[in-house]
Design a protein around this motif. Structure first.
Motif, short mmCIF file in Angstrom:
data_model
loop_
_atom_site.label_atom_id
_atom_site.label_comp_id
_atom_site.label_asym_id
_atom_site.label_seq_id
_atom_site.Cartn_x
_atom_site.Cartn_y
_atom_site.Cartn_z
N VAL B 72 0.87 -1.18 0.00
CA VAL B 72 0.00 0.00 0.00
C VAL B 72 0.90 1.23 0.00
CG1 VAL B 72 -1.69 1.29 1.35
CG2 VAL B 72 -1.82 -1.21 1.25
N GLY B 73 0.57 2.22 -0.80
CA GLY B 73 1.40 3.43 -0.77
C GLY B 73 0.90 4.49 -1.73
N LEU B 74 1.33 5.71 -1.47
CA LEU B 74 0.95 6.84 -2.31
C LEU B 74 2.13 7.80 -2.35
CD1 LEU B 74 -1.25 8.58 -3.79
CD2 LEU B 74 -1.84 9.49 -1.54
N LEU B 75 2.65 8.07 -3.53
CA LEU B 75 3.83 8.93 -3.64
C LEU B 75 3.47 10.40 -3.38
CD1 LEU B 75 6.83 9.01 -4.26
CD2 LEU B 75 6.28 9.17 -6.69
N GLY B 76 2.38 10.86 -3.96
CA GLY B 76 1.97 12.25 -3.76
C GLY B 76 2.92 13.23 -4.43
N ASP B 77 2.68 14.50 -4.19
CA ASP B 77 3.50 15.55 -4.80
C ASP B 77 4.08 16.39 -3.66
OD1 ASP B 77 4.45 17.93 -5.81
OD2 ASP B 77 2.81 18.21 -7.24
N LEU B 85 -2.32 20.74 3.32
CA LEU B 85 -2.20 19.77 4.41
C LEU B 85 -3.10 18.55 4.19
CD1 LEU B 85 -1.79 22.03 7.52
CD2 LEU B 85 -0.07 21.02 6.04
N GLU B 86 -4.20 18.76 3.52
CA GLU B 86 -5.10 17.66 3.19
C GLU B 86 -4.33 16.60 2.40
OE1 GLU B 86 -8.72 16.19 3.95
OE2 GLU B 86 -8.49 18.36 4.19
N ALA B 87 -3.58 17.09 1.39
CA ALA B 87 -2.79 16.19 0.55
C ALA B 87 -1.70 15.52 1.38
CB ALA B 87 -2.18 16.96 -0.63
N MET B 92 0.66 10.76 4.34
CA MET B 92 1.09 10.18 5.61
C MET B 92 0.24 8.96 5.97
SD MET B 92 1.58 13.68 7.77
CE MET B 92 2.73 14.96 7.26
N ARG B 93 -1.06 9.09 5.78
CA ARG B 93 -1.96 7.99 6.15
C ARG B 93 -1.77 6.78 5.24
NH1 ARG B 93 -7.96 9.16 6.67
NH2 ARG B 93 -7.81 7.28 7.93
N ALA B 94 -1.63 7.06 3.93
CA ALA B 94 -1.53 5.95 2.97
C ALA B 94 -0.22 5.19 3.12
CB ALA B 94 -1.66 6.47 1.55
N ASN B 95 0.83 5.86 3.57
CA ASN B 95 2.12 5.19 3.65
C ASN B 95 2.46 4.70 5.05
OD1 ASN B 95 3.20 5.42 0.88
ND2 ASN B 95 2.88 7.59 1.28
N TYR B 96 1.80 5.25 6.06
CA TYR B 96 2.09 4.79 7.42
C TYR B 96 0.87 4.20 8.12
CZ TYR B 96 3.28 4.52 12.28
OH TYR B 96 3.44 4.04 13.54
N GLU B 97 -0.12 5.04 8.33
CA GLU B 97 -1.26 4.61 9.14
C GLU B 97 -1.95 3.36 8.57
OE1 GLU B 97 -4.11 7.77 10.26
OE2 GLU B 97 -5.65 6.30 9.74
N GLY B 98 -2.26 3.41 7.27
CA GLY B 98 -2.95 2.28 6.65
C GLY B 98 -2.14 1.00 6.73
N PRO B 99 -0.91 1.00 6.16
CA PRO B 99 -0.10 -0.22 6.18
C PRO B 99 0.17 -0.72 7.60
CG PRO B 99 0.83 1.37 4.65
CD PRO B 99 -0.30 2.07 5.36
N ALA B 100 0.48 0.20 8.52
CA ALA B 100 0.84 -0.23 9.88
C ALA B 100 -0.37 -0.85 10.59
CB ALA B 100 1.39 0.95 10.67
N THR B 101 -1.56 -0.23 10.45
CA THR B 101 -2.71 -0.76 11.17
C THR B 101 -3.12 -2.14 10.65
OG1 THR B 101 -4.18 0.56 9.76
CG2 THR B 101 -3.64 1.46 11.94
N ILE B 102 -3.13 -2.33 9.32
CA ILE B 102 -3.55 -3.65 8.82
C ILE B 102 -2.52 -4.71 9.19
CG2 ILE B 102 -2.65 -3.26 6.46
CD1 ILE B 102 -5.67 -5.45 7.49
N LEU B 103 -1.23 -4.38 9.09
CA LEU B 103 -0.23 -5.40 9.44
C LEU B 103 -0.25 -5.69 10.94
CD1 LEU B 103 2.81 -4.78 7.08
CD2 LEU B 103 0.80 -6.23 6.79
N GLY B 104 -0.60 -4.69 11.74
CA GLY B 104 -0.74 -4.92 13.18
C GLY B 104 -1.85 -5.93 13.46
N VAL B 105 -2.95 -5.79 12.74
CA VAL B 105 -4.07 -6.72 12.92
C VAL B 105 -3.68 -8.12 12.42
CG1 VAL B 105 -6.42 -7.27 12.18
CG2 VAL B 105 -5.83 -4.93 12.85
N ILE B 106 -3.04 -8.16 11.23
CA ILE B 106 -2.62 -9.46 10.68
C ILE B 106 -1.65 -10.15 11.65
CG2 ILE B 106 -1.30 -10.56 8.81
CD1 ILE B 106 -2.52 -8.46 6.90
N SER B 138 9.01 10.42 5.34
CA SER B 138 8.82 10.32 6.79
C SER B 138 7.76 9.28 7.13
CB SER B 138 8.43 11.68 7.37
OG SER B 138 7.17 12.09 6.84
N ALA B 139 6.73 9.19 6.29
CA ALA B 139 5.71 8.17 6.52
C ALA B 139 6.31 6.78 6.32
CB ALA B 139 4.53 8.38 5.58
N LYS B 140 7.16 6.64 5.30
CA LYS B 140 7.84 5.36 5.06
C LYS B 140 8.79 5.04 6.21
CE LYS B 140 6.33 3.71 1.04
NZ LYS B 140 5.54 2.46 1.02
N ALA B 141 9.45 6.09 6.75
CA ALA B 141 10.35 5.88 7.88
C ALA B 141 9.57 5.33 9.07
CB ALA B 141 11.03 7.20 8.25
N GLY B 142 8.39 5.89 9.29
CA GLY B 142 7.54 5.40 10.36
C GLY B 142 7.17 3.95 10.14
#
Lengths: 448, 231
Positions: B72-77, B85-87, B92-106, B138-142
């Motif tokens: 899961v990921g989003l490069l963005g501009d 900030l919306e973008a 941040m969410r697509a590269n950190y929050e989303g991947p981290a939460t689903i893998l935490g559940v898995i 930074s999201a990937k670092a997280g």
């Protein structure tokens, strides 16, 4: 983007569209940058293995490489449904281990199904099985109206027939169903027959029409009594019990071929009549030591050049042009003699001259006809191009015609004179408005 | 890239569950995998950002997988992210929050079973923040740190976690970008490396080995110097 065909001649600056889904494709076809009020004509492109300008178009090339999905396979009938960007290499790698092989294949496996249909390619079994089109059950074609039309022998039959050999000029081939052939192993029994001259080569073909595969390597620099000396190669798919005992448990496993690469463009002088003559003499000497039978793996048998990555660089930066004609059976002997005399006298020949007996074929616009086909490469050099025009004239005088998948330089007048079907093809295109919507640099050159 | 990885595993005979926001767009990919490798493929609607649904999503799968790969990921501009900030939050969410939460559940599901491999595709961009892509980076670092911690937590449970750090990959994400060929991998090559890493039980892999060296150099540059560089 600068693009060319496999011969790297000509090269054109092209606008390339890369749709990924059917919806993208339809949108791309509708939105090609327009020239004034008319839409600029487009052409689909697969692996770019046509030699010349068949898949070049400065306005809009629709690259079909993202359409490489296999959709279904019926293990009883051997019918594979796939998107047009799937390659023959793909099909073989998936289905040979299950006992199936492509029914017709050209000399490279790096062609797409869409390209094979558009050029209605032929292989070493043409005399027996006909061309690729004979194994196509149906085709889905997209027009500039965004409509996907299923066509087959029983449904939209006209469009189906014109699309086989139609060089992509009837629309974008999106999907197709093709019939595969059952095989018992990944090996072929090859028999080679040395033929000291053209007459001997032709009789080797005529005496072996029952052979599934036949083709001849021909030394187009040999002269006089040796004119047309050839090694005729016959082949059959080996049955499982014809393999060595050690190979029988895994009949589809063949040694992985080492890929070699042509890492740079050869300098222009590397291919000259002495190097080619030496190569040809050596090949003849090796092949002429009596008729021999050997077992050859499918990859080496059908695709000897595929193992040399970018072999087209051997002709150097200027690229090359291939000449391939077919002569009607009755005129073949005289026509081939004349073609070969002119080639050998000129001293310009290639490593890769191929002679093949073709079987009867009745189709709307495909290349093959019953007779003999001769194919050879020349560097794209003024002297060679002039020689090719002489070969064109000889072909015309003997009632022959030319293979568009190889062509990059034929004149419109020659092409028209070679094939009475051209007028019908044009009429079909204009009647359906296809002349305004699909074209290639080749079709513009030839007035298709 | 996800599909290339699916192909690589299917080639070894793995059945495949593909989860994506619009599973109907994967119908032909499903057919392709089934025809080519004679494996069973199922499609599942899944939104990485809808973390409330992660548990029920996992429970709804016909079979708990042996290997879970998160691509899961989003490069963005980056320039847009500096003011919009919306973008930025989207990246941040697509590269950190989303991947981290689903893998935490898995991870919890795998831990309960006592086996499984979790493969998280992060990025070399997470190794050091740079002016040209630090929101994404930074999201990937997280995410990289999350995977490291998860690996540490699960080390004695029979569940393995592998971090994958691709450099440039020629995919839809990078289409139209001018990438240096020596540093750019094909999705198929990345999939091959990932499968190799999976077989070996690797912890952290760079999908093109040269990137390990490149990033080692970039990471070792003193901050006082680094901040003045344009890389």
């Amino acid at each position: 983007m600068r693009l060319s065909g496999w011969g790297r001649f000509p090269i054109a600056e092209c606008n390339v569209l890369c749709p990924r889904t059917e919806a993208d494709l339809i949108a791309a076809l509708a939105q090609v940058p327009s020239l004034a009020t008319t839409i600029a004509p487009a052409i689909a492109r697969g692996m770019g293995r046509a030699y010349g300008d068949s898949a070049l178009n400065t306005h809009a090339i629709v690259s079909m490489t993202a359409f490489a999905h296999m959709l279904s396979f019926d293990a009883h009938s051997g019918v594979l449904v796939a998107e047009s960007g799937v390659t023959l290499a793909d099909v073989i790698s998936v289905f040979l281990p299950r006992g199936w092989f492509v029914s017709v294949t050209p000399g490279t496996k790096f062609v797409t199904l869409g390209g094979a249909i558009a050029a209605d390619v032929h292989g070493k079994n043409h005399h027996k099985d006909g061309s690729f089109g004979g194994f196509v059950e149906w085709i889905d074609i997209v027009g500039r109206d965004g409509v996907v039309r299923r066509c087959a022998r029983t449904e939209n039959a006209d469009l189906f027939e014109w699309t086989l050999g139609g060089m992509g000029l009837t629309g974008v081939i999106l999907r197709c169903a093709i019939r595969l052939r059952r095989v018992e192993s990944g090996w072929l029994r090859q028999r080679s027959i040395p033929a000291p001259n053209l007459a001997a080569a032709m009789s080797a073909f005529e005496d072996n029409t029952q052979s599934t595969y036949s083709v001849a390597w021909i030394d187009c620099l040999a002269k006089g009594a040796n004119l047309g000396r050839s090694i005729v190669l016959l082949g059959e798919h080996a049955l499982a019990d014809e393999l060595d005992v050690a190979r029988r448990p895994a009949p589809f496993v063949t040694p992985r071929r080492r890929m070699r690469a042509m890492p740079f463009d050869a300098p222009g002088f590397a291919l000259n009549q002495w190097s080619v003559r030496a190569f040809n003499a050596l090949y003849w000497w090796k092949g002429s030591r009596g008729a021999r039978q050997t077992l050859v793996d499918w990859d080496s048998y059908f695709y000897p050049l595929d193992s040399i990555h970018q072999w087209n660089r051997i002709y150097g930066k200027r690229g090359f042009a291939q000449f391939q004609c077919v002569l009607p059976l009755a005129a073949s002997r005289a026509g081939l003699e004349e073609l070969l005399s002119v080639i050998s006298a000129s001293g310009q020949g290639s490593f890769l001259a191929v002679l093949k007996r073709m079987g009867p074929q009745d189709s709307r616009f495909s290349f093959p006809m019953e007779g003999y086909t001769l194919a050879l490469d020349f560097p794209a050099h003024p002297k060679a191009l002039a020689l090719m025009e002489r070969l064109d004239a000889i072909t015309l005088a003997h009632g022959g015609r030319f293979y568009l998948a190889k062509d990059s330089r034929l004149s419109r007048a020659t092409f028209e004179a070679s094939d009475p079907r051209v007028a019908d093809f044009r009429a079909m295109r204009s009647e359906r408005g296809l002349d305004q919507t699909f074209s290639s640099i080749q079709s513009e050159r030839l007035g298709l | 890239m996800g599909l290339a990885i699916a192909h690589r595993f299917a080639k070894e005979g793995f059945d495949v569950q593909l989860a994506a926001r619009r599973p109907d767009e994967l119908e032909r990919a499903k057919a392709d995998l089934e025809v080519r490798y004679a494996v069973a493929v199922t499609l599942h609607a899944f939104d990485a950002l809808d973390f409330h649904a992660h548990e029920s999503f996992m429970a709804s799968l016909p079979k708990l997988p042996y290997v879970a790969v998160c691509v899961v990921g989003l490069l963005g501009d980056q320039r847009a992210n500096e003011t919009d900030l919306e973008a930025a939050v989207g990246v941040m969410r697509a590269n950190y929050e989303g991947p981290a939460t689903i893998l935490g559940v898995i991870a919890n599901f795998f831990e309960a079973r006592g086996s499984g491999t979790i493969i998280g595709v992060s990025s070399v961009a997470g190794d050091r923040g740079r002016a040209t892509n630090y929101v994404y980076g930074s999201a990937k670092a997280g995410f990289t740190a999350f995977l490291s911690g998860l690996r540490n937590r699960l080390a004695k449970t029979g569940v393995h976690v592998m971090t994958v750090k691709p450099g440039f990959v020629a995919t839809r994400m990078t289409e139209g970008m001018n990438l240096p060929p020596a540093l750019t991998a094909t999705p198929e090559a990345v999939a091959e490396r990932i499968f190799g890493g999976y077989q070996k039980g690797a912890n952290v892999i760079y999908t093109k080995p040269v990137w390990r060296l490149v990033m080692a150099v970039i990471v070792s540059i003193p901050e006082g110097v680094f901040k003045k560089l344009k890389i």
